[in-house]
Design an enzyme around this catalytic site. Sequence first.
Site: not given
Length: 429
Positions: A216, A182
Amino acid sequence: MMGNALRDAKEDLGYLVSYEMGKSYQEGLGEVQEMIDICDFAVGLSRQLNGSTLHSERPKHRMYDQYHPLGIVGVISAFNFPVAVWSWNAMLAMICGDVVVWKPSSKVMLCAIATQNIIAKVLKDNDVEEGVLNLIAAGSKHVGDNFLADKRVPLISATGSTRVGKRVGSIVGERLGRSLLELGGNNAIVITEHADLDMALRAVVFGAVGTAGQRCTSTRRLIIKDSIYDAFKEKLVKAYAQITIGNPLDTKNLVGPLIDTDAVKSFVNAIEALKKEGGNVIYGGEVLSGAGYESGCYVRPCIAEAKNSFHIVQEETFAPILYLMKYSTIEEAMQIHNDVPQGLSSAIFSQNILETERFLSHEGSDCGIANVNIGTSGAEIGGAFGGEKETGGGRESGSDAWKVYMRRQTNTINFSTEMPLAQGIKFDF
């Protein structure tokens, strides 16, 4: 029981997350709530780890898929979500029958230790043997490449920058292990002339400045229809001027500090690079000083006009910088949107179904997450979380993301007294 223990500790743990990481106290509480939610989700999911029954081409044969525990799952978490991302992995891994070894970011060790102590007590009180959930509170120089290269750990789940992810993937891949990555995002919101601008404004501001731009899923690019560009830019600047910056434990403040002075340097360097490429800062971009800002980690969120082709726009700067750009047609908007190396989260604001369905189609967003009339930042635990391209391709949390923590097996059962071969092959002797 783990969820209840976290509920009891929510305020204190949320305070610690805010204190150590620097996100607002509201966001700290929200992060602990994510852990609670994933505990509840995992309880239900534990009874739904289903395979598929398949028709065999051979008479009196049955086929089916089933899943077995993978073994040991290594979890490497980043500083921006000190506890939530670990829980996404750990709770699912546990119901899949795995044990977990957690290596948190060295920047937020206190949050990890506190969480581990809360959960360890639950395990002990329920007579669960030691070693199910393990914490390694050590820097990468002590537990780093050796952890990634260890063949006893079949899966490494790592959250971090694309640079870090490439290293993780390379070392784990060398031993043919599995990696769930990720990584970075360069998330954009497309705002069309058919958008509710007040809705869009709220989503953009939170997406761009929440957690001081250190998610993110933070909104980093804003692609605006040329006919409404000036009007929306004016609204945005006015909204930014009302943002309160300061001690994240003070609930009046919406934006806290960046994680450290290195992050501040990245912020400053990105703005300088933007100017050199011809970009224009229209709001913010300063490092704050004086009373309340003595740490040197507070900045004023920046709005800048830029071209998508700028080198600095193609990168992910983990700080509150929002790049504005215009488009004339929806085709141009999609070309701009997809023309970055990353592919995590995306959004469009429009009341026009032709535009929104185009955005969600194969011709639209190339991201792992595509939203309509909500922002890029934040995700519900019920959906699979992750992205494409340099974001790594992994999926965590909801939907069928549990499958990555297990090994898949296809079983065939012959309940006849014959031995037919597949594909009609005859092999008599």
